[in-house]
Design a protein around this motif. Sequence first.
Motif, PDB file in Angstrom:
ATOM      1  N   ARG A 240       0.826  -1.214   0.000  1.00 14.88           N
ATOM      2  CA  ARG A 240       0.000   0.000   0.000  1.00 14.88           C
ATOM      3  C   ARG A 240       0.852   1.252   0.000  1.00 14.88           C
ATOM      4  N   GLN A 241       2.050   1.186   0.543  1.00  6.78           N
ATOM      5  CA  GLN A 241       2.951   2.331   0.535  1.00  6.78           C
ATOM      6  C   GLN A 241       3.766   2.438  -0.748  1.00  6.78           C
ATOM      7  N   GLY A 242       3.604   1.451  -1.641  1.00  7.90           N
ATOM      8  CA  GLY A 242       4.347   1.481  -2.898  1.00  7.90           C
ATOM      9  C   GLY A 242       5.765   0.982  -2.770  1.00  7.90           C
ATOM     10  N   ILE A 243       6.086   0.278  -1.686  1.00 10.23           N
ATOM     11  CA  ILE A 243       7.441  -0.230  -1.458  1.00 10.23           C
ATOM     12  C   ILE A 243       7.527  -1.652  -2.015  1.00 10.23           C
ATOM     13  N   GLY A 244       8.442  -1.826  -2.934  1.00 12.85           N
ATOM     14  CA  GLY A 244       8.674  -3.157  -3.490  1.00 12.85           C
ATOM     15  C   GLY A 244       7.731  -3.556  -4.586  1.00 12.85           C
ATOM     16  N   ILE A 245       6.947  -2.626  -5.113  1.00 14.06           N
ATOM     17  CA  ILE A 245       6.022  -2.982  -6.188  1.00 14.06           C
ATOM     18  C   ILE A 245       6.768  -3.137  -7.511  1.00 14.06           C
ATOM     19  N   ASP A 246       7.660  -2.190  -7.785  1.00 11.05           N
ATOM     20  CA  ASP A 246       8.400  -2.232  -9.042  1.00 11.05           C
ATOM     21  C   ASP A 246       9.521  -3.267  -8.945  1.00 11.05           C
ATOM     22  N   LYS A 247       9.458  -4.236  -9.813  1.00  7.51           N
ATOM     23  CA  LYS A 247      10.527  -5.228  -9.901  1.00  7.51           C
ATOM     24  C   LYS A 247      11.581  -4.753 -10.881  1.00  7.51           C
ATOM     25  N   ARG A 248      12.769  -5.279 -10.736  1.00  6.29           N
ATOM     26  CA  ARG A 248      13.860  -4.879 -11.613  1.00  6.29           C
ATOM     27  C   ARG A 248      14.403  -6.112 -12.337  1.00  6.29           C
ATOM     28  N   PRO A 249      13.651  -6.603 -13.315  1.00  5.11           N
ATOM     29  CA  PRO A 249      14.158  -7.753 -14.056  1.00  5.11           C
ATOM     30  C   PRO A 249      15.271  -7.341 -15.011  1.00  5.11           C
ATOM     31  N   ALA A 250      16.049  -8.304 -15.425  1.00  6.71           N
ATOM     32  CA  ALA A 250      17.124  -8.030 -16.381  1.00  6.71           C
ATOM     33  C   ALA A 250      16.517  -7.593 -17.712  1.00  6.71           C
ATOM     34  N   ALA A 251      17.015  -6.481 -18.239  1.00  5.12           N
ATOM     35  CA  ALA A 251      16.467  -5.927 -19.480  1.00  5.12           C
ATOM     36  C   ALA A 251      16.840  -6.801 -20.664  1.00  5.12           C
ATOM     37  N   VAL A 252      15.986  -6.776 -21.674  1.00  2.00           N
ATOM     38  CA  VAL A 252      16.207  -7.526 -22.910  1.00  2.00           C
ATOM     39  C   VAL A 252      17.054  -6.700 -23.862  1.00  2.00           C
ATOM     40  N   ILE A 253      17.988  -7.348 -24.529  1.00  2.00           N
ATOM     41  CA  ILE A 253      18.833  -6.677 -25.514  1.00  2.00           C
ATOM     42  C   ILE A 253      18.163  -6.806 -26.873  1.00  2.00           C
ATOM     43  N   THR A 254      17.799  -5.699 -27.464  1.00  5.38           N
ATOM     44  CA  THR A 254      17.111  -5.716 -28.755  1.00  5.38           C
ATOM     45  C   THR A 254      18.108  -5.982 -29.876  1.00  5.38           C
ATOM     46  N   VAL A 255      17.585  -6.284 -31.052  1.00  6.36           N
ATOM     47  CA  VAL A 255      18.462  -6.546 -32.197  1.00  6.36           C
ATOM     48  C   VAL A 255      19.204  -5.274 -32.599  1.00  6.36           C
ATOM     49  N   GLU A 256      18.565  -4.118 -32.418  1.00  3.63           N
ATOM     50  CA  GLU A 256      19.254  -2.858 -32.727  1.00  3.63           C
ATOM     51  C   GLU A 256      20.411  -2.628 -31.755  1.00  3.63           C
ATOM     52  N   GLN A 257      20.200  -2.917 -30.488  1.00  2.12           N
ATOM     53  CA  GLN A 257      21.284  -2.766 -29.524  1.00  2.12           C
ATOM     54  C   GLN A 257      22.404  -3.757 -29.790  1.00  2.12           C
ATOM     55  N   GLU A 258      22.065  -4.949 -30.217  1.00  2.00           N
ATOM     56  CA  GLU A 258      23.106  -5.932 -30.534  1.00  2.00           C
ATOM     57  C   GLU A 258      23.956  -5.462 -31.710  1.00  2.00           C
ATOM     58  N   ASP A 259      23.314  -4.878 -32.713  1.00  2.00           N
ATOM     59  CA  ASP A 259      24.079  -4.356 -33.848  1.00  2.00           C
ATOM     60  C   ASP A 259      25.008  -3.224 -33.411  1.00  2.00           C
ATOM     61  N   VAL A 260      24.570  -2.418 -32.453  1.00  2.00           N
ATOM     62  CA  VAL A 260      25.426  -1.340 -31.952  1.00  2.00           C
ATOM     63  C   VAL A 260      26.674  -1.900 -31.281  1.00  2.00           C
ATOM     64  N   LEU A 261      26.524  -2.985 -30.525  1.00  2.00           N
ATOM     65  CA  LEU A 261      27.678  -3.596 -29.858  1.00  2.00           C
ATOM     66  C   LEU A 261      28.723  -4.070 -30.859  1.00  2.00           C
ATOM     67  N   TRP A 262      28.270  -4.569 -32.004  1.00  2.00           N
ATOM     68  CA  TRP A 262      29.218  -5.035 -33.013  1.00  2.00           C
ATOM     69  C   TRP A 262      29.800  -3.863 -33.822  1.00  2.00           C
ATOM     70  N   LYS A 263      28.967  -2.892 -34.161  1.00  2.00           N
ATOM     71  CA  LYS A 263      29.458  -1.776 -34.982  1.00  2.00           C
ATOM     72  C   LYS A 263      30.468  -0.915 -34.235  1.00  2.00           C
ATOM     73  N   ARG A 264      30.277  -0.754 -32.925  1.00  2.00           N
ATOM     74  CA  ARG A 264      31.206   0.063 -32.140  1.00  2.00           C
ATOM     75  C   ARG A 264      32.444  -0.709 -31.700  1.00  2.00           C
ATOM     76  N   GLY A 265      32.548  -1.953 -32.049  1.00  2.00           N
ATOM     77  CA  GLY A 265      33.716  -2.744 -31.700  1.00  2.00           C
ATOM     78  C   GLY A 265      33.752  -3.191 -30.255  1.00  2.00           C
ATOM     79  N   ILE A 266      32.636  -3.121 -29.567  1.00  2.00           N
ATOM     80  CA  ILE A 266      32.601  -3.606 -28.185  1.00  2.00           C
ATOM     81  C   ILE A 266      32.638  -5.130 -28.162  1.00  2.00           C
ATOM     82  N   LEU A 267      32.021  -5.757 -29.145  1.00  2.00           N
ATOM     83  CA  LEU A 267      32.134  -7.194 -29.360  1.00  2.00           C
ATOM     84  C   LEU A 267      33.014  -7.429 -30.578  1.00  2.00           C
TER      85      LEU A 267
END
Length: 532
Positions: A240-267
């Motif tokens: 009721r106080q709003g404590i612990g309602i928002d969960k923090r699951p691991a974010a999904v890596i989109t295909v656009e973000q994956e392409d950025v990792l390769w284009k910038r030479g991080i992978l």
Amino acid sequence: METSDSDMEIFITQNIFSQTSEVVINSDFEDLLNTTISEPKDTPSFDIGVDDISSGSDDFLFEASQAIEERIYDNEFNLSNKRKPPGPLLQKQLQPFVPEAVTAENRCRFAEPLTDSDFSKLCNSSYSRNTENKSMWAVRLYQAWVDERKTREGPSGCDLNSNILELAVNEGELNKTLMYFVTEVRNRKGEEYRGNTLYEVIASLQYFIRRNGIQINFYESPLFSGLGTVLDAKMKSLARQGIGIDKRPAAVITVEQEDVLWKRGILGEDTPQKLIDTLVYLIGLNCALRAGDEHRNLRAGPNSQFYLTNMENGCKTLRYTEDVSKTNRGGLKHRRMEKKSISISVNRERPERYLVRLYEKYMSLRPRDGKCSDFYLRPLRFVKDDTWYADCPIGKHPLRGTVGRICKLAGFAGFYSNHSLRATTTTRLYDAGVDEQLIAERTGHKSVAIRSYKRTSSEMEARVDDIIQRKRRSVTAAATVTSTTSSPTFSVCAAPATIEPATEHATVGQDGTSPRDLQLVLKDGVTLSLKF
């Protein structure tokens, strides 16, 4: 009544016997007869001690038959020396067992004698390391609360015993003490814990008590109904106080973000650290590994979970076979559980992301005579031409923070961890319409928990919002117009347009379906009607 003469007739026949008789027998039969007559065998006594066999009881007759069989057995094996000796096979079977002498050759067959501490260490290794660490954290949290509570003024209201095992002997006192603990516990900043965190703390304390031989149940036993009521009320109050309602699951890596990792030479594969990061990313994505110990448990060498196979077309395939995981520990309860097995084939569209080629390169750059069987090795600061890695495993924390580090370098906002790769695999398959069973075979899920990994994309959420609010969806239309005249066919690419569903026709097509019309309203006012 008179009797006829025929009835009184007696027929007498005469038999003529020869004065002499000859019996033709062979020599073997003659020897047998002579031996039987001249040398009678000692026959066992069959005296059962009663005159009439019908006068004995059933139990007596059974014992008598057993005695007769024993006499026959003794007579057969205790004959005179005229009986042939047993053959070599029987002689070998009748020889007494002599233990094999301990020599230098058979000395290393069995393990060295174990001690009690060795047995304790072996048994403790079967438990999950994360669960053990969580339970010890909960115990230390409870002890810290007891120590601070003792310094407070006023009545305690409960038994403040820092040894929770001693307190667990009395269920009533343990129930009352944990009721105070749940309502008063705070984190190091003095803030309230989340509701789920409180639940896990109580569950970890229960696990610790059970591990030490005291069987209790905080959630089902009526002796701990007070604890259950207080915990439920506390969790609802926090919600009721709003404590612990928002969960923090691991974010999904989109295909656009994956392409950025390769284009910038991080992978990539040009440096030892970058090659390790790329392997962590691709293996976690293709094999849907968990962020915990599954990366850490990967091995190289003869007992590796990976092996290469050659396809009929000449291409190589990397095969991954799971041995242990969170849901399959390999023990008695999991001995019949099917293990996850994944095949990773060639990627001709993106050869720089071909995992088989990167795997072979990494294996060739490991120490040739290395003794470390861990898959991920620590990168060398000063590399050689044929050796990029040291003969020791990479640290646990650097390995666990790989995905979070590379996403931070790319500037992605959100919470990313190695578990993001598993969530990304599930989400991509879910968005592509893959059957849930096939997704579970890839991820290794054994229950409906797989549905928690299905992340709804922003496009899907926007589509749901458009349907509810009856919005027009903007699309880029492309149409191919075929002329009815002799002019050739040509294509027309239209500007962004809005789709308006038209009313359905009542006519029914030849195939039994009702056709529908769509109207594309272009910016210049042109309306393009489509029927399907």
